[in-house]
Design a protein around this motif. Structure first.
Motif, short mmCIF file in Angstrom:
data_model
loop_
_atom_site.label_atom_id
_atom_site.label_comp_id
_atom_site.label_asym_id
_atom_site.label_seq_id
_atom_site.Cartn_x
_atom_site.Cartn_y
_atom_site.Cartn_z
N LEU A 8 0.83 -1.20 0.00
CA LEU A 8 0.00 0.00 0.00
C LEU A 8 0.87 1.26 0.00
O LEU A 8 0.58 2.24 -0.71
N ALA A 9 1.96 1.22 0.76
CA ALA A 9 2.87 2.38 0.80
C ALA A 9 3.38 2.68 -0.61
O ALA A 9 3.40 3.84 -1.05
N LEU A 10 3.76 1.62 -1.34
CA LEU A 10 4.28 1.81 -2.70
C LEU A 10 3.19 2.29 -3.64
O LEU A 10 3.41 3.15 -4.49
N VAL A 11 1.96 1.74 -3.46
CA VAL A 11 0.83 2.14 -4.30
C VAL A 11 0.57 3.64 -4.14
O VAL A 11 0.40 4.38 -5.12
N LYS A 12 0.56 4.10 -2.90
CA LYS A 12 0.33 5.52 -2.64
C LYS A 12 1.40 6.37 -3.31
O LYS A 12 1.11 7.40 -3.93
N LYS A 57 7.87 -8.90 -7.98
CA LYS A 57 7.48 -9.77 -6.86
C LYS A 57 6.14 -9.45 -6.22
O LYS A 57 5.67 -10.19 -5.37
N ALA A 58 5.54 -8.32 -6.62
CA ALA A 58 4.25 -7.96 -5.99
C ALA A 58 3.18 -8.98 -6.37
O ALA A 58 3.12 -9.43 -7.51
N ASN A 59 2.36 -9.34 -5.41
CA ASN A 59 1.23 -10.23 -5.67
C ASN A 59 0.26 -9.49 -6.60
O ASN A 59 -0.33 -8.48 -6.21
N PRO A 60 0.07 -9.95 -7.84
CA PRO A 60 -0.68 -9.18 -8.82
C PRO A 60 -2.15 -8.96 -8.44
O PRO A 60 -2.71 -7.90 -8.71
N LYS A 61 -2.75 -9.94 -7.80
CA LYS A 61 -4.15 -9.83 -7.42
C LYS A 61 -4.33 -8.72 -6.38
O LYS A 61 -5.17 -7.84 -6.51
N LEU A 62 -3.43 -8.77 -5.38
CA LEU A 62 -3.49 -7.76 -4.32
C LEU A 62 -3.17 -6.38 -4.89
O LEU A 62 -3.80 -5.37 -4.52
N ALA A 63 -2.23 -6.31 -5.82
CA ALA A 63 -1.86 -5.03 -6.44
C ALA A 63 -3.07 -4.40 -7.11
O ALA A 63 -3.35 -3.21 -6.92
N ASN A 64 -3.80 -5.21 -7.87
CA ASN A 64 -5.01 -4.69 -8.54
C ASN A 64 -6.01 -4.16 -7.54
O ASN A 64 -6.58 -3.07 -7.72
N GLU A 65 -6.22 -4.91 -6.47
CA GLU A 65 -7.20 -4.50 -5.46
C GLU A 65 -6.79 -3.18 -4.81
O GLU A 65 -7.62 -2.27 -4.65
N LEU A 66 -5.51 -3.07 -4.48
CA LEU A 66 -5.04 -1.87 -3.78
C LEU A 66 -5.15 -0.64 -4.65
O LEU A 66 -5.58 0.43 -4.20
#
Ligand code: ADP
Ligand code: MG
Ligand code: ZN
Length: 474
Positions: A419-423, A458-467
């Motif tokens: 989440l920190a990276l997404v932000k 390495k990011a989990n792609p499913k979680l990345a999409n959700e975030l």
């Protein structure tokens, strides 16, 4: 004029016995020349052959596996000819009373099933080997192979294309390997094939004049040689000429066939019953005992793969065509990853990286492949990372756990960390963020891509999409 192609194959399978067919000499490949010989296989006068029982047993196995008749009474005959690799001046073989035949095998070409008849199978001994190219103009004779047991499998002229011949050859090879009675190595010559081929006008019943093709030491070469010969014979016939009955050698460098010699007929060999070997009488009990011991065969295993693993027919046919490939699959799948995923990886990644090498030489073990795919399935690593881990496994022979740990490739599924990276990424791309909110959802790929770059995939792609979805849509 239109022609129909007619093909019949004669296959010589070296049987996997420890000792030769009529003496106790070893059959091991690669020993120094003439060290595995004795008065019997050297054809000295006054010696008597003794039949190796295992050869008979192996022939019966092959007969039963191909729905063939087992001839409970059969005899040996001498096939007479002179050649320096044949010290006796005759080959001990079978002629009018062979051990097996007739029978049938099913092949599949382009999704169509077809039955190919087996005329007969007979037991015989191999000849020695001439070595021509070490010191010109001398030739050497190595008699280690003399007396090695062979099963000759003769088909009916039932094949109508090089593709059918290829499938039939593969099927016989596969059955021999499942029965574990022949190692099937075409390069080393333990599985050899002579192909008889002729053309006839469509509608004509009488067979055309044939040529016999030799010297094809791979499945591909058999098909290539037959395709070449179809063209050559067709050109002759279209020109109004006659095909000459002869033996041709396939030249794999020039991609063409070359004349070797005129073809003999059976009567030229003056076959006669072998006076040194008594007729073989096989009991029905022994046949039943062997039948009961037969392993699962390729067609049965293919059906089971569809049933038990839910695999498509296509996958099952490829995986079960080779016994070792099928064993590899079953071991890998037993680790718990979805069977279809294991199958996909084997048919693409694994077979590609093996580059035609045998599966037994794979540095990736079935257990390791199974483990790797289970890690993907559980989300421990991404599918993309798995591909790079796989290449590493293929080169180093190491297990996936070790590689993932050493290279720090674990998939990042920590929500706080991602989440920190997404932000950060959203803040750094205000324009794209606005567009996304305005409805350009295709930009999701761009954002996830940025995150993958930062995490080295390495990011989990499913979680990345959700975030991202949560962050951008609020
Ligand atoms: P040979 O004594 O030369 O070995 P066979 O009669 O045993 O001859 O046949 C050898 C193989 O050739 C068999 O597989 C048979 O089906 C095939 N064959 C025979 N005649 C023809 C033909 N005219 N065209 C194609 N194949 C043929
Ligand atoms: Mg022949
Ligand atoms: Zn010997």
């Amino acid at each position: 004029m239109k022609f129909e192609t007619v093909i019949g194959l004669e296959i010589h399978a070296q049987l996997k016995t420890e000792s030769k067919i009529f003496c106790g000499c070893s059959t091991t490949f690669g020993a120094p020349p003439n060290t595995q010989t004795c008065p019997i296989c050297l054809g000295m006068p006054g010696v008597l052959p003794v039949l190796n029982k295992k050869v008979v047993k192996f022939a019966i196995k092959m007969g039963l596996a191909t729905d063939s008749v087992v001839n409970r009474f059969n005899t040996f005959a001498r096939k007479n000819y002179f050649y320096p690799d044949l010290p006796k001046g005759y080959q001990t073989s079978q002629f009018d009373l062979p051990i097996i035949g007739p029978g049938v095998v099913e092949v599949e070409v382009d999704g169509e099933k077809k039955l190919i008849g087996i005329t007969r199978m007979h037991m015989e001994e191999d000849a020695g080997k001439l070595i021509h190219d070490e010191v010109e103009p001398v030739s050497y004779v190595d008699l280690n192979r003399t007396g090695t047991p062979l099963l000759e499998i003769v088909s009916e002229p039932d094949m109508r294309s090089p593709g059918e011949a290829y499938s039939y050859l593969k099927k016989i090879h596969s059955i021999l390997r499942y029965l574990d009675i022949c190692d099937g190595n075409m390069q080393e010559g333990s599985f050899r094939c002579d192909a008889n081929i002729s053309l006839r006008p469509v509608g004509q019943e009488k067979l055309g004049i044939r040529t016999e093709l030799k010297n094809m030491n791979s499945f591909r070469n058999v098909q290539n040689a037959l395709e070449y010969e179809v063209r050559r014979q067709r050109d002759i016939l279209l020109d109004g000429g006659n095909v000459v009955q002869e033996t041709l050698l396939w030249n794999p460098d020039k991609n063409c066939t070359e004349s070797m010699r005129g073809k003999e007929d059976a009567h030229d060999y003056r076959y006669f019953p072998c006076p040194d070997l008594v007729p073989i009488e096989i009991s029905q009990e022994w046949i039943e005992e062997i039948r009961a011991s037969l392993p699962e065969l390729p067609d049965q295993r293919k059906a089971r793969f569809v049933e038990q693993y839910g695999l498509p027919e296509y996958d099952s046919a490829i995986l079960t065509g080779d016994r070792e490939l099928a064993d590899f699959f079953e071991t890998a799948a037993s680790r718990g990853a979805p069977a279809k995923k294991v199958s996909n990886w084997m048919m693409t990644e694994l077979l590609r990286e093996l580059k035609g090498d045998a599966i037994r030489n794979s540095k990736v073990t079935p257990d390791h492949l199974g483990e790797l795919l289970l890690m993907v399935d559980k989300g421990t690593i991404s599918g993309k990372i798995a591909k790079t881990v796989f290449i590493d496994m293929m080169e180093s022979g190491k297990g996936p756990q070790e590689i993932v740990k050493n290279k720090n490739l674990l998939q990042v599924s920590d929500e706080g960390e991602l989440l920190a990276l997404v932000k950060e990424i959203v803040a750094a791309n205000p324009g794209q963020a606005e567009e996304f909110k305005g409805g350009r959802e295709k930009l999701m790929g761009y954002f996830v891509g940025q995150l993958m770059q930062k995490t080295k995939g390495k990011a989990n792609p499913k979680l990345a999409n959700e975030l991202f979805a949560k962050e951008l849509k609020g």
